[in-house]
Design a protein around this motif. Sequence first.
Motif, PDB file in Angstrom:
ATOM      1  N   GLY A 123       0.929   3.760  -2.900  1.00 31.53           N
ATOM      2  CA  GLY A 123       0.731   5.338  -2.628  1.00 31.53           C
ATOM      3  C   GLY A 123       2.369   6.311  -3.796  1.00 31.53           C
ATOM      4  O   GLY A 123       1.683   7.594  -4.120  1.00 31.53           O
TER       5      GLY A 123
ATOM      6  N   ALA B 269      -0.859   4.459   2.190  1.00 31.00           N
ATOM      7  CA  ALA B 269      -0.967   4.493   0.735  1.00 31.00           C
ATOM      8  C   ALA B 269      -0.785   6.714   0.995  1.00 31.00           C
ATOM      9  O   ALA B 269       0.058   6.648   0.179  1.00 31.00           O
ATOM     10  CB  ALA B 269      -2.523   4.976   0.121  1.00 31.00           C
ATOM     11  N   ASP B 270      -1.135   6.903   2.258  1.00 35.76           N
ATOM     12  CA  ASP B 270      -0.583   8.584   2.373  1.00 35.76           C
ATOM     13  C   ASP B 270       0.722   8.493   3.129  1.00 35.76           C
ATOM     14  O   ASP B 270       1.616   9.379   2.432  1.00 35.76           O
ATOM     15  CB  ASP B 270      -1.730   8.887   3.738  1.00 35.76           C
ATOM     16  CG  ASP B 270      -1.472  10.513   4.094  1.00 35.76           C
ATOM     17  OD1 ASP B 270      -1.476  11.271   2.857  1.00 35.76           O
ATOM     18  OD2 ASP B 270      -0.633  10.801   5.156  1.00 35.76           O
ATOM     19  N   LEU B 271       1.688   7.730   3.486  1.00 31.93           N
ATOM     20  CA  LEU B 271       2.396   7.506   3.744  1.00 31.93           C
ATOM     21  C   LEU B 271       3.267   7.395   2.544  1.00 31.93           C
ATOM     22  O   LEU B 271       4.281   8.716   2.388  1.00 31.93           O
ATOM     23  CB  LEU B 271       2.823   6.300   4.323  1.00 31.93           C
ATOM     24  CG  LEU B 271       4.496   5.817   5.216  1.00 31.93           C
ATOM     25  CD1 LEU B 271       5.256   7.042   6.373  1.00 31.93           C
ATOM     26  CD2 LEU B 271       4.810   4.573   5.575  1.00 31.93           C
TER      27      LEU B 271
ATOM     28  N   ARG C  58       2.240   8.865  -0.444  1.00 36.35           N
ATOM     29  CA  ARG C  58       2.714   9.884  -0.668  1.00 36.35           C
ATOM     30  C   ARG C  58       3.148  10.881   0.035  1.00 36.35           C
ATOM     31  O   ARG C  58       3.581  11.711  -0.761  1.00 36.35           O
ATOM     32  CB  ARG C  58       1.013  10.142  -1.365  1.00 36.35           C
ATOM     33  CG  ARG C  58       0.120   9.416  -1.683  1.00 36.35           C
ATOM     34  CD  ARG C  58      -1.645  10.225  -2.392  1.00 36.35           C
ATOM     35  NE  ARG C  58      -1.976  10.203  -1.008  1.00 36.35           N
ATOM     36  CZ  ARG C  58      -3.278   9.008  -0.698  1.00 36.35           C
ATOM     37  NH1 ARG C  58      -3.791   7.794  -1.599  1.00 36.35           N
ATOM     38  NH2 ARG C  58      -3.671   8.996   0.708  1.00 36.35           N
ATOM     39  N   ARG C  59       3.584  11.180   0.721  1.00 33.91           N
ATOM     40  CA  ARG C  59       3.588  12.075   1.715  1.00 33.91           C
ATOM     41  C   ARG C  59       5.625  11.740   1.352  1.00 33.91           C
ATOM     42  O   ARG C  59       6.169  12.913   1.224  1.00 33.91           O
ATOM     43  CB  ARG C  59       3.655  12.085   3.450  1.00 33.91           C
ATOM     44  CG  ARG C  59       2.516  12.097   3.649  1.00 33.91           C
ATOM     45  CD  ARG C  59       2.411  12.649   5.591  1.00 33.91           C
ATOM     46  NE  ARG C  59       2.578  11.346   6.134  1.00 33.91           N
ATOM     47  CZ  ARG C  59       2.538  11.101   6.310  1.00 33.91           C
ATOM     48  NH1 ARG C  59       3.438  11.553   7.051  1.00 33.91           N
ATOM     49  NH2 ARG C  59       2.635  10.311   7.528  1.00 33.91           N
TER      50      ARG C  59
ATOM     51  N   ALA D  14       1.977   9.142  -6.474  1.00 29.20           N
ATOM     52  CA  ALA D  14       2.043  10.325  -6.588  1.00 29.20           C
ATOM     53  C   ALA D  14       3.084  10.891  -7.623  1.00 29.20           C
ATOM     54  O   ALA D  14       3.298  11.969  -7.729  1.00 29.20           O
ATOM     55  CB  ALA D  14       2.426  10.702  -4.943  1.00 29.20           C
TER      56      ALA D  14
ATOM     57  N   SER E 260       7.760  14.677   7.902  1.00 30.22           N
ATOM     58  CA  SER E 260       6.368  13.973   8.110  1.00 30.22           C
ATOM     59  C   SER E 260       5.350  13.387   8.387  1.00 30.22           C
ATOM     60  O   SER E 260       5.476  11.611   8.381  1.00 30.22           O
ATOM     61  CB  SER E 260       5.983  13.970   6.721  1.00 30.22           C
ATOM     62  OG  SER E 260       4.462  13.442   6.411  1.00 30.22           O
TER      63      SER E 260
ATOM     64  N   THR F 211       1.139  -1.283  -0.335  1.00 30.79           N
ATOM     65  CA  THR F 211      -0.137  -0.288  -0.025  1.00 30.79           C
ATOM     66  C   THR F 211       0.855   1.122   0.397  1.00 30.79           C
ATOM     67  O   THR F 211       0.683   2.405  -1.153  1.00 30.79           O
ATOM     68  CB  THR F 211      -0.852  -0.314   1.476  1.00 30.79           C
ATOM     69  OG1 THR F 211      -1.589  -0.919   0.759  1.00 30.79           O
ATOM     70  CG2 THR F 211      -1.230   0.933   1.710  1.00 30.79           C
ATOM     71  N   THR F 212       1.822   0.798   0.261  1.00 29.62           N
ATOM     72  CA  THR F 212       2.551   2.349   1.081  1.00 29.62           C
ATOM     73  C   THR F 212       3.224   2.543  -1.036  1.00 29.62           C
ATOM     74  O   THR F 212       3.506   3.821  -1.123  1.00 29.62           O
ATOM     75  CB  THR F 212       4.384   2.346   1.848  1.00 29.62           C
ATOM     76  OG1 THR F 212       3.854   1.795   2.714  1.00 29.62           O
ATOM     77  CG2 THR F 212       5.178   3.475   2.059  1.00 29.62           C
TER      78      THR F 212
ATOM     79  N   SER G  20       2.411  11.424  10.703  1.00 30.87           N
ATOM     80  CA  SER G  20       0.450  10.969  10.729  1.00 30.87           C
ATOM     81  C   SER G  20       0.454  10.349  11.615  1.00 30.87           C
ATOM     82  O   SER G  20       1.225   8.915  11.722  1.00 30.87           O
ATOM     83  CB  SER G  20       0.234  10.964   9.267  1.00 30.87           C
ATOM     84  OG  SER G  20      -0.286   9.069   8.877  1.00 30.87           O
TER      85      SER G  20
ATOM     86  N   ASP H 294      -2.812   5.035   7.475  1.00 36.58           N
ATOM     87  CA  ASP H 294      -2.899   5.250   6.332  1.00 36.58           C
ATOM     88  C   ASP H 294      -1.508   5.466   5.734  1.00 36.58           C
ATOM     89  O   ASP H 294      -1.473   6.246   5.339  1.00 36.58           O
ATOM     90  CB  ASP H 294      -3.239   6.498   6.327  1.00 36.58           C
ATOM     91  CG  ASP H 294      -3.773   6.634   4.774  1.00 36.58           C
ATOM     92  OD1 ASP H 294      -3.563   6.325   3.661  1.00 36.58           O
ATOM     93  OD2 ASP H 294      -4.880   8.032   4.744  1.00 36.58           O
TER      94      ASP H 294
END
Lengths: 337, 337
Positions: free
Chosen positions: A86, A295-297, A299-300, A90, A318, A82-83, A320, A293
């Motif tokens: 993401g 996927a967000d990781l 993207r970040r 991105a 960064s 999933t990472t 979360s 999250d």
Amino acid sequence: MSRSTRAPSITDVARLAGVSVPTVSRVITGSVPVSQERTDRVLAAIRELGYRPNGAARALVTGRQSVIAVLASNTTRYGYATTLQGIEEAARLAGFIVMITVIETDEPGAVQAAVDLALSHPVAGVVVLKFDPPGAAALHRLPEALPVVAASGGRGDGVPHAVLDDTAGATAATEYLLGLGHRTVHYVAVPTSGRRAGRATGWKRALTRAGVDVPPVLDAGWEPERAYEIGRELGGRDDVTAVLCGNDELAMGLMRGLHEAGRRVPADISVVGFDGHPMGRFWTPALTTVEQDFADLGRRSFALLGELLGTGHTAKTSSSAARLVVRESSGPPPVAG
Amino acid sequence: MSRSTRAPSITDVARLAGVSVPTVSRVITGSVPVSQERTDRVLAAIRELGYRPNGAARALVTGRQSVIAVLASNTTRYGYATTLQGIEEAARLAGFIVMITVIETDEPGAVQAAVDLALSHPVAGVVVLKFDPPGAAALHRLPEALPVVAASGGRGDGVPHAVLDDTAGATAATEYLLGLGHRTVHYVAVPTSGRRAGRATGWKRALTRAGVDVPPVLDAGWEPERAYEIGRELGGRDDVTAVLCGNDELAMGLMRGLHEAGRRVPADISVVGFDGHPMGRFWTPALTTVEQDFADLGRRSFALLGELLGTGHTAKTSSSAARLVVRESSGPPPVAG
DNA sequence: TGCGATTCTGAAAACGTTATCATCGGCGGA
DNA sequence: TCCGCCGATGATAACGTTTTCAGAATCGCA
């Protein structure tokens, strides 16, 4: 249309269109205006020849790379996959492409070989998934000059990190279980990337705060199979009523082991997972877990790298938060001791 | 050690080592013997400068590319992720690197954009995961001249395919259920890559052979959530006693739906999944499934591509069988009608 | 001792593209 | 009408490698 003829080059296009080579380049890149008439001729020639710019040549002269390398020890486990997703998303949106190299072990030779393979190609930067020892090892073997960011559950070293605050999540989950009336909470661990083991730390912190003895960590590696064995073993003990697992796959294996040992979840034993695996809500009993999250990781992570590439520097981290999701696999301890 | 200085080139190494540029090249590639003394000087210079060959320049002159592009609509679902893992592994062992580009939908613009992005980089060849419409769409937009192989559940088109024979697997699973005494078997479908829907075909074939009416296909897309809803719905009917699912995640969702509708698996309804998800054996009840070796599919895909790159042609297909694994989620139908 | 064969080495060319620079033509303003 | 400017164009020079090719040095053998 024979297979042996070499691919058409910009020279062929220029000749066919009756213009100079740079003009073709200008039409393609749009860097400088070209008259409508020539533009049309060039485009027609490109179509006719099936011309496609040679990326190697372009990369060579511009010096700009648009591929980023991702180094990871695995690509199929939920968090990893999933990472990666993401990061890819991105990157693609920003016009970058990702190259993936897996580092199977943290054995120095293997790590070096994988790093060399990845870096034998021109890359703009690197994202390493530092969830475990191979990831951490790779990070140390990357040349200084290369833009690098790490995606991981913990921070450290000199490179920018995108992190998931699993420490707080583990604390919350443990406190939740203690709040339910459990005397203590056991922990089945996943591998960590070094001294920093966020989940274990958070779990310990909650226990310590509550003045509870910290039971020994049960190491399961990444294998649900191993968690299953631990489950069978734990099922034979009556001092364990709550177990926190390093990830949801482990929780699955553990629950199966408990089931086979004749213990019911959550009536006899509460199980809490980690990660928020999308299947967790469909399992029986539906899994209480600490959602992250990934996927967000990803993207970040890419965002950090993008900033590094653009400006030469970036925020150090960064972060979360993780979030406890209570479902069916957890509840109060059995009333009889 | 300022960040702005450009990366050292082979020229810098040659100057520092006091040899010519080609000699450095020879030391690196080992193509031609170089005297021990110079070799040592060159290696020392490389180490001192932290020199790393520029892949773009190398690719430009040799014409040999060593990256392969993988096009897929998803990288996290079990089958996709595992196939990708197999491709990456085989590629890495052969000294290739994989670039991954995901194609989110089969909308022409999106497909073209993704293909263009992938091919804007120098690639030796392409593997497309043709499990679904986006994959099939991508296949049609790839230029003729490029070496391409498809990894998929079905075959077709002109390109070499590595396939998983899910048709036979679906037939076996269906026949197994019928053999248990079920009057018919329902099918919850995953998306397919076109006319060829192996699993549905195999399921239909078994029913037809047995002289049983073919019930309407229940379409679930990729979402377990949707299968869950179907499960709740099916739970209200008493004419369904056996369900074959297009994949294991769907089976999971379905079982949960059935559970919430008050039906027991397998006592009331048998459920058989597809793929052999590694978690399946830990679920309760443990999932009967048709196991497929996706990692091997990935490796075979790359093998096909490697052959194509080396010899210019290759076998049209490479196929492997699926295998029924009986666990707890299936059994005879309930005795009372 | 001489001569061809072998080994190592460096000069120069080539790969396909973009960047730089000079040139050419046309246009507006004086 | 002339001058200066601007926009479009092509010649040429990079970019960093590997691949010829030719030369020099060494070696083996008669």
